[in-house]
Design an enzyme around this catalytic site. Structure first.
Site, PDB file in Angstrom:
ATOM      1  N   GLU A 301      19.161 -31.148 -20.281  1.00  0.00           N
ATOM      2  CA  GLU A 301      18.046 -30.122 -19.678  1.00  0.00           C
ATOM      3  C   GLU A 301      18.498 -29.698 -18.389  1.00  0.00           C
ATOM      4  O   GLU A 301      19.166 -30.388 -17.463  1.00  0.00           O
ATOM      5  CB  GLU A 301      16.694 -31.071 -19.405  1.00  0.00           C
ATOM      6  CG  GLU A 301      16.274 -31.468 -20.753  1.00  0.00           C
ATOM      7  CD  GLU A 301      16.645 -32.675 -21.331  1.00  0.00           C
ATOM      8  OE1 GLU A 301      16.431 -33.055 -22.368  1.00  0.00           O
ATOM      9  OE2 GLU A 301      17.533 -33.330 -20.486  1.00  0.00           O
ATOM     10  N   GLU A 315      22.804 -34.758 -31.883  1.00  0.00           N
ATOM     11  CA  GLU A 315      21.976 -35.752 -32.056  1.00  0.00           C
ATOM     12  C   GLU A 315      20.932 -35.749 -30.741  1.00  0.00           C
ATOM     13  O   GLU A 315      19.393 -35.609 -31.315  1.00  0.00           O
ATOM     14  CB  GLU A 315      22.119 -37.087 -32.176  1.00  0.00           C
ATOM     15  CG  GLU A 315      23.108 -37.437 -33.629  1.00  0.00           C
ATOM     16  CD  GLU A 315      24.491 -37.133 -33.462  1.00  0.00           C
ATOM     17  OE1 GLU A 315      25.284 -37.293 -34.379  1.00  0.00           O
ATOM     18  OE2 GLU A 315      24.931 -36.416 -32.400  1.00  0.00           O
ATOM     19  N   TYR A 316      21.282 -35.365 -29.690  1.00  0.00           N
ATOM     20  CA  TYR A 316      20.436 -35.373 -28.572  1.00  0.00           C
ATOM     21  C   TYR A 316      19.523 -34.095 -28.528  1.00  0.00           C
ATOM     22  O   TYR A 316      18.328 -34.227 -28.339  1.00  0.00           O
ATOM     23  CB  TYR A 316      21.175 -35.380 -27.325  1.00  0.00           C
ATOM     24  CG  TYR A 316      20.379 -35.296 -26.178  1.00  0.00           C
ATOM     25  CD1 TYR A 316      19.900 -36.450 -25.464  1.00  0.00           C
ATOM     26  CD2 TYR A 316      19.790 -34.055 -25.349  1.00  0.00           C
ATOM     27  CE1 TYR A 316      19.132 -36.517 -24.443  1.00  0.00           C
ATOM     28  CE2 TYR A 316      18.939 -33.970 -24.174  1.00  0.00           C
ATOM     29  CZ  TYR A 316      18.519 -35.314 -23.753  1.00  0.00           C
ATOM     30  OH  TYR A 316      17.684 -35.434 -22.757  1.00  0.00           O
ATOM     31  N   HIS A 317      19.880 -33.150 -29.145  1.00  0.00           N
ATOM     32  CA  HIS A 317      19.309 -31.850 -29.041  1.00  0.00           C
ATOM     33  C   HIS A 317      18.416 -31.438 -30.435  1.00  0.00           C
ATOM     34  O   HIS A 317      17.780 -30.753 -30.718  1.00  0.00           O
ATOM     35  CB  HIS A 317      19.909 -30.519 -28.802  1.00  0.00           C
ATOM     36  CG  HIS A 317      20.483 -30.594 -27.513  1.00  0.00           C
ATOM     37  ND1 HIS A 317      19.831 -30.348 -26.280  1.00  0.00           N
ATOM     38  CD2 HIS A 317      21.774 -30.614 -27.056  1.00  0.00           C
ATOM     39  CE1 HIS A 317      20.337 -30.190 -25.396  1.00  0.00           C
ATOM     40  NE2 HIS A 317      21.544 -30.340 -25.569  1.00  0.00           N
ATOM     41  N   ARG A 348      15.422 -37.086 -22.497  1.00  0.00           N
ATOM     42  CA  ARG A 348      14.976 -37.822 -23.569  1.00  0.00           C
ATOM     43  C   ARG A 348      15.362 -39.244 -23.604  1.00  0.00           C
ATOM     44  O   ARG A 348      14.570 -39.975 -24.464  1.00  0.00           O
ATOM     45  CB  ARG A 348      15.606 -37.079 -24.945  1.00  0.00           C
ATOM     46  CG  ARG A 348      15.181 -35.558 -25.337  1.00  0.00           C
ATOM     47  CD  ARG A 348      15.510 -35.314 -26.655  1.00  0.00           C
ATOM     48  NE  ARG A 348      14.965 -36.306 -27.658  1.00  0.00           N
ATOM     49  CZ  ARG A 348      15.443 -36.543 -28.924  1.00  0.00           C
ATOM     50  NH1 ARG A 348      16.538 -35.849 -29.209  1.00  0.00           N
ATOM     51  NH2 ARG A 348      14.870 -36.980 -29.664  1.00  0.00           N
TER      52      ARG A 348
END
Length: 410
Positions: A301, A315-317, A348
């Site tokens: 972000e 994986e994060y997005h 996150r």
């Protein structure tokens, strides 16, 4: 004097907490410290007043650069001519350092082997004060008088990676070299500084039979220590070569002051930036060797770039990927107040991790980190620089790699 130990640079060191009358000029006009017999053991017991040149430093976590002023201490027997036992005091003049001092601050008087005294005052409760205490082995300064060390050749006094950086913060240049690799480096890198990534790889190549899977904490510190020594070896040669050329300004008959200052600044900036990048480079290979999936400098972000994101940026997005299986690791060779930057680098992930090589961070700082859900990670060998209570909370590199591995295979 024993090479590689504090005794190589200091003949003796004394430390205490400043009392109100020693720190507050409105409370006393004496400007004096009481020189106990143990202090006299390395400063002397002269018959006449003796003025000793001294460099004064005031250190605080809020300013990366200390306040520095050259002045003096005067050692004298305040009972001279009286039928009483001698009593020695140390007179100090008003300086910018003494004006910043407060009751409870750490005071260190160190007699240098090369020139005069080093007087250090460090802000009470600061990380730099804790680091100075650890460096010189002063564990408990609760009593009002000086604690003194004059041997400085115990295992605690050995100068290694962590202590070298603290010494340089107080203006002590620690010379380290491994000249057996110099010719090879000059040939391999054609007489220039290579990229940090290439230099990190070269440093690792000079250390055989190290397995980061068996002891990641020890291996990481070994890689960092070797790279630091090799870098200083190459740097010393290249600086000497550049200085031999001089800085003459062709447009004048004088020295090119601007050219020299620019060169000096480039040396300082290279040193500062290189350590952090080297740490990231070695961690990258360590994580690969331990079978971890990750993205280095992934964008999250607000264009933030956490140093390492596990198991990766995809994986994060992915909004369906369980956020509890995500791990982020910020990397800072030294923290100071910059650790707060990590808090906003991956929204996150609620519980974040920060790896550093900084010794003896204050309890106030680590308590704030814990309250902000930031877990501090350090190589196991640096844990002993922290208090017993802090050590129960710290995480080592091995534990972090196991955590990241468990999360990626679930």
């Amino acid at each position: 004097m024993k090479p590689g130990y504090l005794s190589e640079y200091f003949e003796g060191v004394a430390a205490k907490r400043l009392s109100a009358v020693e720190a507050d000029e409105t409370r006393s006009n004496q400007h004096e410290y009481h020189a106990t017999k143990k202090v006299q053991a390395f400063l002397g017991s002269p018959e006449e007043k003796t003025r000793m040149p001294a460099r004064f430093l005031y250190l605080t976590d809020d300013d990366p650069d200390p306040i520095v002023e050259d002045a003096f201490l005067t050692l004298y027997n305040c009972r001279k001519g009286k039928p009483r036992a001698p009593e020695y005091h140390l007179y100090f003049p008003t300086t910018n350092v003494s004006l910043n001092a407060s009751e409870g601050d750490l005071l260190v008087i160190a007699k240098r082997r090369d020139a005069g005294l080093l007087i250090i005052i460090a802000e009470n409760g600061s990380s730099i004060a804790r680091q100075i205490e650890w460096l010189f082995g002063f564990g408990d300064l609760a009593h009002p008088g000086f604690s003194v060390k004059s041997e400085l050749e115990t295992e605690q006094d050995r100068i290694e990676f962590a202590s070298r950086f603290i010494l340089e913060n107080i203006g002590i240049a620690v010379e380290t070299s491994e000249d057996t690799f110099l010719d090879d480096m000059l040939t391999r890198f054609t007489g220039c500084f290579p990229t940090t990534r290439d230099f990190s790889a070269y440093a690792r190549s000079t250390l055989k039979d190290l397995d980061p899977r068996e002891n990641p904490d020890m291996v990481l510190m070994a890689w960092m220590e070797r790279e630091e020594i090799l870098f200083r070896t190459l740097e010393r040669y290249l600086i000497a070569d550049r200085l031999s050329e001089g800085f003459a300004d062709e447009a004048s008959t004088g020295a090119d002051v601007d050219g020299f200052l620019s060169f000096s600044l480039s040396v300082q900036n290279r040193r500062k930036s290189r350590v952090g990048l080297a740490l990231e480079n070695h961690l990258e290979l360590l994580f690969i060797e331990n079978g971890l999936r990750f993205t280095r400098a992934a964008i999250t972000e607000n264009k933030s770039k956490p140093d390492f994101l596990f198991p990766g940026v995809e994986e994060y997005h992915n909004p369906t990927y369980d956020s509890l299986m995500l791990t982020m690791l910020g990397v800072k060779s030294t923290c100071k107040d910059r650790w707060r930057q990590v808090l906003s680098e991956a929204d996150r992930i609620e519980n974040k991790h920060l790896l550093t090589l900084e010794t003896a961070i204050s309890t106030h700082q680590t308590d704030e980190m814990a309250a902000k859900q930031l877990q501090l990670v350090l190589p196991r060998g640096l844990h002993s620089t922290y208090t017993p209570a802090q050590q129960t909370w710290l995480m080592d590199v091995d534990a972090f790699t196991r955590l990241a591995h468990e999360r990626q295979v679930v």
